[in-house]
Design an enzyme around this catalytic site. Sequence first.
Site, PDB file in Angstrom:
ATOM      1  N   THR A   1      -7.411   2.333   7.880  1.00 61.01           N
ATOM      2  CA  THR A   1      -6.688   1.131   8.325  1.00 61.01           C
ATOM      3  C   THR A   1      -5.193   1.400   8.517  1.00 61.01           C
ATOM      4  OG1 THR A   1      -6.796   0.585   5.968  1.00 61.01           O
ATOM      5  CG2 THR A   1      -8.151  -0.734   7.450  1.00 61.01           C
TER       6      THR A   1
ATOM      7  N   ASP B   1       0.845  -1.196   0.000  1.00 65.86           N
ATOM      8  CA  ASP B   1       0.000   0.000   0.000  1.00 65.86           C
ATOM      9  C   ASP B   1       0.885   1.253   0.000  1.00 65.86           C
ATOM     10  OD1 ASP B   1      -2.479  -1.250  -0.056  1.00 65.86           O
ATOM     11  OD2 ASP B   1      -2.510  -1.533   2.113  1.00 65.86           O
ATOM     12  N   GLY B   2       2.037   1.150   0.679  1.00 64.25           N
ATOM     13  CA  GLY B   2       2.982   2.266   0.712  1.00 64.25           C
ATOM     14  C   GLY B   2       3.478   2.605  -0.697  1.00 64.25           C
TER      15      GLY B   2
ATOM     16  N   TYR C   1      -2.461   4.777   9.687  1.00 62.18           N
ATOM     17  CA  TYR C   1      -2.064   5.452  10.936  1.00 62.18           C
ATOM     18  C   TYR C   1      -3.271   5.613  11.865  1.00 62.18           C
ATOM     19  CZ  TYR C   1       1.102   8.571  13.534  1.00 62.18           C
ATOM     20  OH  TYR C   1       1.921   9.123  14.466  1.00 62.18           O
ATOM     21  N   ASN C   2      -4.410   5.957  11.295  1.00 56.34           N
ATOM     22  CA  ASN C   2      -5.643   6.137  12.072  1.00 56.34           C
ATOM     23  C   ASN C   2      -5.920   4.957  12.992  1.00 56.34           C
ATOM     24  OD1 ASN C   2      -8.549   7.271  12.385  1.00 56.34           O
ATOM     25  ND2 ASN C   2      -8.884   5.203  11.585  1.00 56.34           N
TER      26      ASN C   2
HETATM   27  P1  NAP Z   1       5.128   2.786   4.737  1.00 58.59           P
HETATM   28  O1  NAP Z   1       6.242   1.902   5.137  1.00 58.59           O
HETATM   29  O2  NAP Z   1       4.894   3.066   3.297  1.00 58.59           O
HETATM   30  O3  NAP Z   1       3.778   2.283   5.387  1.00 58.59           O
HETATM   31  C1  NAP Z   1       3.728   1.897   6.744  1.00 58.59           C
HETATM   32  C2  NAP Z   1       2.744   0.752   6.853  1.00 58.59           C
HETATM   33  O4  NAP Z   1       1.415   1.256   6.634  1.00 58.59           O
HETATM   34  C3  NAP Z   1       2.992  -0.346   5.818  1.00 58.59           C
HETATM   35  O5  NAP Z   1       2.833  -1.587   6.439  1.00 58.59           O
HETATM   36  C4  NAP Z   1       1.886  -0.085   4.799  1.00 58.59           C
HETATM   37  O6  NAP Z   1       1.462  -1.256   4.127  1.00 58.59           O
HETATM   38  C5  NAP Z   1       0.766   0.406   5.699  1.00 58.59           C
HETATM   39  N1  NAP Z   1      -0.278   1.150   5.001  1.00 58.59           N
HETATM   40  C6  NAP Z   1      -0.153   2.246   4.210  1.00 58.59           C
HETATM   41  N2  NAP Z   1      -1.372   2.661   3.807  1.00 58.59           N
HETATM   42  C7  NAP Z   1      -2.273   1.816   4.348  1.00 58.59           C
HETATM   43  C8  NAP Z   1      -3.690   1.702   4.300  1.00 58.59           C
HETATM   44  N3  NAP Z   1      -4.433   2.600   3.630  1.00 58.59           N
HETATM   45  N4  NAP Z   1      -4.285   0.705   4.996  1.00 58.59           N
HETATM   46  C9  NAP Z   1      -3.537  -0.193   5.693  1.00 58.59           C
HETATM   47  N5  NAP Z   1      -2.197  -0.152   5.774  1.00 58.59           N
HETATM   48  C10 NAP Z   1      -1.575   0.838   5.111  1.00 58.59           C
HETATM   49  O7  NAP Z   1       5.323   4.113   5.614  1.00 58.59           O
HETATM   50  P2  NAP Z   1       5.446   5.625   5.252  1.00 58.59           P
HETATM   51  O8  NAP Z   1       5.972   5.718   3.859  1.00 58.59           O
HETATM   52  O9  NAP Z   1       6.162   6.283   6.331  1.00 58.59           O
HETATM   53  O10 NAP Z   1       3.933   6.190   5.319  1.00 58.59           O
HETATM   54  C11 NAP Z   1       2.883   5.761   4.517  1.00 58.59           C
HETATM   55  C12 NAP Z   1       1.682   5.523   5.379  1.00 58.59           C
HETATM   56  O11 NAP Z   1       2.044   4.654   6.429  1.00 58.59           O
HETATM   57  C13 NAP Z   1       1.114   6.756   6.068  1.00 58.59           C
HETATM   58  O12 NAP Z   1       0.115   7.337   5.277  1.00 58.59           O
HETATM   59  C14 NAP Z   1       0.560   6.225   7.387  1.00 58.59           C
HETATM   60  O13 NAP Z   1      -0.815   5.984   7.335  1.00 58.59           O
HETATM   61  C15 NAP Z   1       1.237   4.895   7.551  1.00 58.59           C
HETATM   62  N6  NAP Z   1       2.036   4.940   8.763  1.00 58.59           N
HETATM   63  C16 NAP Z   1       1.523   4.373   9.876  1.00 58.59           C
HETATM   64  C17 NAP Z   1       2.206   4.453  11.073  1.00 58.59           C
HETATM   65  C18 NAP Z   1       1.607   3.804  12.272  1.00 58.59           C
HETATM   66  O14 NAP Z   1       0.622   3.096  12.108  1.00 58.59           O
HETATM   67  N7  NAP Z   1       2.138   4.051  13.445  1.00 58.59           N
HETATM   68  C19 NAP Z   1       3.411   5.110  11.171  1.00 58.59           C
HETATM   69  C20 NAP Z   1       3.916   5.693  10.007  1.00 58.59           C
HETATM   70  C21 NAP Z   1       3.203   5.602   8.797  1.00 58.59           C
HETATM   71  P3  NAP Z   1       2.353  -2.009   3.024  1.00 58.59           P
HETATM   72  O15 NAP Z   1       3.273  -2.888   3.810  1.00 58.59           O
HETATM   73  O16 NAP Z   1       1.329  -2.732   2.258  1.00 58.59           O
HETATM   74  O17 NAP Z   1       3.079  -0.966   2.238  1.00 58.59           O
END
Ligand code: NAP
Length: 258
Positions: free
Chosen positions: A157, A47-48, A159-160
């Site tokens: 699904t 998804d990233g 960060y939220n």
């Molecule tokens: P990233 O490594 O690209 O993504 C972090 C994780 O979030 C990966 O496991 C990714 O899945 C998953 N993800 C992204 N979009 C999602 C979605 N719509 N539904 C479910 N899982 C999803 O990290 P990044 O480049 O820093 O940031 C991209 C996104 O990651 C941000 O928009 C944010 O929502 C999320 N993120 C979450 C956290 C947290 O939960 N604490 C922290 C940082 C970022 P894949 O393995 O399939 O790529």
Amino acid sequence: MNKKYAVSVRPDEHSYEIRDRIEKVLTENGYERDDENPSVVFTVGGDGTFLYAVHQYLDKLENVCFYGLHTGTLGFYTDYRDSDFDEFMDFFLKGKVTETDYPLLEIHTETQSFYALNEVRVENAARTQKMNVYINDRLFETYRGTGMCLATQLGSTAYNRSLGGAVIQEGLDVVEMSEIAGIHHIKFRSLGSPIILKSTARVTWESESFQGALLGVDAEVYPLDDVKRIDICESPVMRVRMLRGRKIRYLDRLQSLF
Ligand code: NAP
């Protein structure tokens, strides 16, 4: 749709291998690689990777649609895993895919504009962030804590969810705002729980100072030192066009992730 394509790929050996197979099949079928002006962008990774591709082609969204293959689980932006490669390509080449579009959040500060598919957030790791939160121009609360997050249905699904926000089922036209480590005590209290709003809601985060805070827009972050006001709404024009292949029930998708 013309036969110009591009591929956005997660930088790992297995994803590169899948990219090469996609390119081979597309070339055999008369498609031409055009990274500047593709009409379809294949995403290979997670998804990233899909998010990255959308931001890469943000100024061309009108002419581009995205088709994703996940090299891990199922994903929320992808309907296929690498083991489904033949079906993934077959659906595309035979025109069995359907196009669905999803709204982006539009974010304005005094000087800049941004677009988010998953979420927008303010995070201040340096000091307590105080801000007034307005919903549809009406003061809703004064908040203190690390920050705030506003997510789309698709981003619910991501960060939220880590913030304790509810997962929002596909098809619901809503956005969700969640606190990031809100401070609540006897003298001070904000809502505390996540709030789900109509997608037409206009949210404003306003502060005398966002010094030290970062604005997170999907995977990107920007300093907020000179900003005092952040306005967020669902974009009336910017939408991401996705090619969807086989039908997967939302709850099956959710189960495959967790
Ligand atoms: P990233 O490594 O690209 O993504 C972090 C994780 O979030 C990966 O496991 C990714 O899945 C998953 N993800 C992204 N979009 C999602 C979605 N719509 N539904 C479910 N899982 C999803 O990290 P990044 O480049 O820093 O940031 C991209 C996104 O990651 C941000 O928009 C944010 O929502 C999320 N993120 C979450 C956290 C947290 O939960 N604490 C922290 C940082 C970022 P894949 O393995 O399939 O790529």
